[in-house]
Design a protein around this motif. Sequence first.
Motif, PDB file in Angstrom:
ATOM      1  N   TYR A 142      21.071   9.032  19.748  1.00 54.26           N
ATOM      2  CA  TYR A 142      19.942   8.321  20.131  1.00 54.26           C
ATOM      3  C   TYR A 142      20.237   6.955  18.868  1.00 54.26           C
ATOM      4  CZ  TYR A 142      16.921  10.812  16.934  1.00 54.26           C
ATOM      5  OH  TYR A 142      16.637  11.976  16.374  1.00 54.26           O
ATOM      6  N   THR A 143      19.525   5.877  19.356  1.00 55.11           N
ATOM      7  CA  THR A 143      19.255   4.200  18.176  1.00 55.11           C
ATOM      8  C   THR A 143      18.206   4.187  18.153  1.00 55.11           C
ATOM      9  OG1 THR A 143      18.122   3.268  20.169  1.00 55.11           O
ATOM     10  CG2 THR A 143      21.404   3.147  20.208  1.00 55.11           C
ATOM     11  N   SER A 144      18.238   3.669  16.744  1.00 55.75           N
ATOM     12  CA  SER A 144      16.943   3.492  16.095  1.00 55.75           C
ATOM     13  C   SER A 144      15.707   3.171  16.780  1.00 55.75           C
ATOM     14  CB  SER A 144      17.072   3.255  14.671  1.00 55.75           C
ATOM     15  OG  SER A 144      17.408   0.937  15.507  1.00 55.75           O
ATOM     16  N   GLY A 145      15.995   2.154  17.705  1.00 56.10           N
ATOM     17  CA  GLY A 145      15.272   1.958  19.076  1.00 56.10           C
ATOM     18  C   GLY A 145      14.152   2.797  19.476  1.00 56.10           C
ATOM     19  N   PHE A 146      15.158   3.728  19.914  1.00 59.63           N
ATOM     20  CA  PHE A 146      14.482   4.925  20.675  1.00 59.63           C
ATOM     21  C   PHE A 146      13.874   5.270  19.687  1.00 59.63           C
ATOM     22  CE2 PHE A 146      14.944   9.262  22.047  1.00 59.63           C
ATOM     23  CZ  PHE A 146      14.394   9.183  23.904  1.00 59.63           C
ATOM     24  N   GLU A 147      13.955   5.779  18.236  1.00 63.59           N
ATOM     25  CA  GLU A 147      13.551   7.001  17.759  1.00 63.59           C
ATOM     26  C   GLU A 147      12.568   5.856  17.671  1.00 63.59           C
ATOM     27  OE1 GLU A 147      11.853   8.470  14.099  1.00 63.59           O
ATOM     28  OE2 GLU A 147      12.461   5.623  14.273  1.00 63.59           O
ATOM     29  N   LEU A 148      12.464   5.035  17.179  1.00 60.95           N
ATOM     30  CA  LEU A 148      10.790   4.207  17.870  1.00 60.95           C
ATOM     31  C   LEU A 148      10.479   4.034  18.180  1.00 60.95           C
ATOM     32  CD1 LEU A 148      11.800   0.568  16.167  1.00 60.95           C
ATOM     33  CD2 LEU A 148      10.488   1.937  14.661  1.00 60.95           C
ATOM     34  N   VAL A 149      10.378   3.845  19.679  1.00 64.94           N
ATOM     35  CA  VAL A 149       9.937   4.155  20.891  1.00 64.94           C
ATOM     36  C   VAL A 149       9.006   5.836  20.605  1.00 64.94           C
ATOM     37  CG1 VAL A 149       9.903   4.094  23.211  1.00 64.94           C
ATOM     38  CG2 VAL A 149      11.357   2.827  22.264  1.00 64.94           C
ATOM     39  N   MET A 150       9.772   6.505  20.014  1.00 62.20           N
ATOM     40  CA  MET A 150       9.170   8.298  20.236  1.00 62.20           C
ATOM     41  C   MET A 150       9.094   8.903  19.382  1.00 62.20           C
ATOM     42  SD  MET A 150      10.740   8.913  23.636  1.00 62.20           S
ATOM     43  CE  MET A 150      10.504   8.258  24.344  1.00 62.20           C
ATOM     44  N   ARG A 151       8.278   7.838  17.943  1.00 62.27           N
ATOM     45  CA  ARG A 151       8.263   8.174  16.845  1.00 62.27           C
ATOM     46  C   ARG A 151       6.996   8.924  16.889  1.00 62.27           C
ATOM     47  NH1 ARG A 151       8.737   4.495  12.619  1.00 62.27           N
ATOM     48  NH2 ARG A 151      11.590   5.005  12.309  1.00 62.27           N
ATOM     49  N   GLY A 152       6.112   9.623  16.498  1.00 61.57           N
ATOM     50  CA  GLY A 152       4.916  10.516  16.946  1.00 61.57           C
ATOM     51  C   GLY A 152       4.459  10.873  18.380  1.00 61.57           C
ATOM     52  N   SER A 153       5.777  11.028  19.004  1.00 60.07           N
ATOM     53  CA  SER A 153       5.416  12.109  20.819  1.00 60.07           C
ATOM     54  C   SER A 153       5.156  13.046  20.529  1.00 60.07           C
ATOM     55  CB  SER A 153       6.745  11.242  21.350  1.00 60.07           C
ATOM     56  OG  SER A 153       7.663  12.047  21.067  1.00 60.07           O
ATOM     57  N   GLY A 154       6.254  13.843  19.157  1.00 56.49           N
ATOM     58  CA  GLY A 154       6.909  15.084  19.682  1.00 56.49           C
ATOM     59  C   GLY A 154       8.045  16.073  19.560  1.00 56.49           C
ATOM     60  N   LEU A 155       8.400  15.037  20.265  1.00 57.97           N
ATOM     61  CA  LEU A 155       9.612  14.982  21.141  1.00 57.97           C
ATOM     62  C   LEU A 155      11.413  14.860  20.714  1.00 57.97           C
ATOM     63  CD1 LEU A 155      11.594  14.994  23.715  1.00 57.97           C
ATOM     64  CD2 LEU A 155      12.088  12.544  23.939  1.00 57.97           C
ATOM     65  N   LEU A 156      11.120  14.224  19.148  1.00 58.31           N
ATOM     66  CA  LEU A 156      11.787  14.498  18.339  1.00 58.31           C
ATOM     67  C   LEU A 156      11.997  14.978  17.166  1.00 58.31           C
ATOM     68  CD1 LEU A 156      13.434  10.718  18.514  1.00 58.31           C
ATOM     69  CD2 LEU A 156      14.268  12.152  19.728  1.00 58.31           C
ATOM     70  N   GLU A 157      10.949  16.267  16.860  1.00 59.58           N
ATOM     71  CA  GLU A 157      10.362  16.236  15.670  1.00 59.58           C
ATOM     72  C   GLU A 157      10.812  17.522  15.740  1.00 59.58           C
ATOM     73  OE1 GLU A 157       6.027  17.580  15.639  1.00 59.58           O
ATOM     74  OE2 GLU A 157       6.482  15.543  15.655  1.00 59.58           O
ATOM     75  N   THR A 158      12.099  18.514  16.605  1.00 60.63           N
ATOM     76  CA  THR A 158      12.861  19.477  16.692  1.00 60.63           C
ATOM     77  C   THR A 158      14.449  19.489  16.432  1.00 60.63           C
ATOM     78  OG1 THR A 158      12.898  19.473  19.323  1.00 60.63           O
ATOM     79  CG2 THR A 158      11.021  20.674  18.561  1.00 60.63           C
ATOM     80  N   PRO A 159      14.952  20.387  15.589  1.00 61.19           N
ATOM     81  CA  PRO A 159      16.418  20.264  15.439  1.00 61.19           C
ATOM     82  C   PRO A 159      17.158  19.998  16.862  1.00 61.19           C
ATOM     83  CG  PRO A 159      15.184  22.526  14.642  1.00 61.19           C
ATOM     84  CD  PRO A 159      14.387  21.948  15.529  1.00 61.19           C
ATOM     85  N   ALA A 160      16.504  20.633  17.412  1.00 58.45           N
ATOM     86  CA  ALA A 160      18.192  20.032  19.252  1.00 58.45           C
ATOM     87  C   ALA A 160      16.354  19.304  20.073  1.00 58.45           C
ATOM     88  CB  ALA A 160      18.806  21.424  19.111  1.00 58.45           C
ATOM     89  N   PRO A 161      16.127  18.468  19.611  1.00 60.93           N
ATOM     90  CA  PRO A 161      14.762  17.938  21.053  1.00 60.93           C
ATOM     91  C   PRO A 161      15.972  17.699  22.443  1.00 60.93           C
ATOM     92  CG  PRO A 161      16.374  16.182  19.906  1.00 60.93           C
ATOM     93  CD  PRO A 161      16.559  17.348  19.180  1.00 60.93           C
ATOM     94  N   ASN A 162      14.299  18.495  23.479  1.00 66.13           N
ATOM     95  CA  ASN A 162      15.081  19.000  24.853  1.00 66.13           C
ATOM     96  C   ASN A 162      14.129  18.278  25.444  1.00 66.13           C
ATOM     97  OD1 ASN A 162      15.736  19.845  27.637  1.00 66.13           O
ATOM     98  ND2 ASN A 162      16.687  20.446  26.916  1.00 66.13           N
ATOM     99  N   LEU A 163      14.259  16.925  26.705  1.00 64.71           N
ATOM    100  CA  LEU A 163      13.533  16.397  26.975  1.00 64.71           C
ATOM    101  C   LEU A 163      12.580  16.665  28.249  1.00 64.71           C
ATOM    102  CD1 LEU A 163      11.772  13.673  27.150  1.00 64.71           C
ATOM    103  CD2 LEU A 163      13.440  12.881  29.120  1.00 64.71           C
ATOM    104  N   THR A 164      13.122  17.909  29.218  1.00 63.69           N
ATOM    105  CA  THR A 164      13.215  18.250  30.028  1.00 63.69           C
ATOM    106  C   THR A 164      11.901  19.651  29.572  1.00 63.69           C
ATOM    107  OG1 THR A 164      14.517  18.334  30.693  1.00 63.69           O
ATOM    108  CG2 THR A 164      13.315  20.125  31.622  1.00 63.69           C
TER     109      THR A 164
END
Length: 279
Positions: free
Chosen positions: A135-157
């Motif tokens: 993902y881009t840094s822009g995606f990280e900005l949008v998702m920051r604080g949501s919890g999605l990217l807090e795991t080593p292998a994030p899965n949206l589903t």
Amino acid sequence: MGTPLGDFVRAKRDSIQPGSFGLPDRGRRRSPGLRRSDLAARAGISVEYLSRIEQGRDRNPSPAVVNALADALSLDAAERDHLRYLVKITGGACAGPRRPAPPSRDVRPTMLETLRLLEPAVAFVTNRLGDVLAYTSGFELVMRGSGLLETPAPNLTRYVFTDPRARTFFADWHQVADEQAFDLWLGPSAETSEWFKNELAPLAGQEFTQRLGRHLPPPQVPLRLNHPTAHELRWQRERLELPRTDAQQLLILLPADEPTMRAMERLRRRPGGALRAIG
């Protein structure tokens, strides 16, 4: 016991109003939508044969019958592709108890370079299981604080159905849940998708399992996110399917209104991250 094919035909039939096909409304009935007898007549097959398909007692209809059903239901191109896929997995062997080989998590260097060129846009590479692979840094900005990217292998589903924060983060949670469940029918392989669904079902419960039998593609609507600091963000989505051997897709989120554009400008002024690929 039903089958994916039978569930889809029945769900699509129930979603059709008889008047849209020029058929008379025959008054109140227990089930909504088109009568089985009307669909059978349009497809040129017997009601009994259609019942066998819908109830899962016939798992191998001929290509002629499949095409006749597609015509009788007035399926669009995407729905016809999905119907053919369901015929394939319904007639084939189901996944066994052993986990199949997982889809590759490697993202091609050329796709990583594409993500770099898209900066500072909001974009990410995923597969139909929901794995977030790069993902881009822009995606990280949008998702920051949501919890999605807090795991080593994030899965949206998995995040949508098992993390309570997802119900707040996604303003239209039910829409996103419908989308993620439907995407599993288009997974990297029928065996992998079946294994993933069986693994997730005990954790996600009825909110997940009830959606698996719907089969109808959800409508495409703007994505609304309740960002922890930027408030509501509205996005249009573009999806680019990568070669079938990759079993991946590139998703780009485009601001759907001026407030979202201004909010992203403010977020980008803060210290940010960099392009990330998750191996």
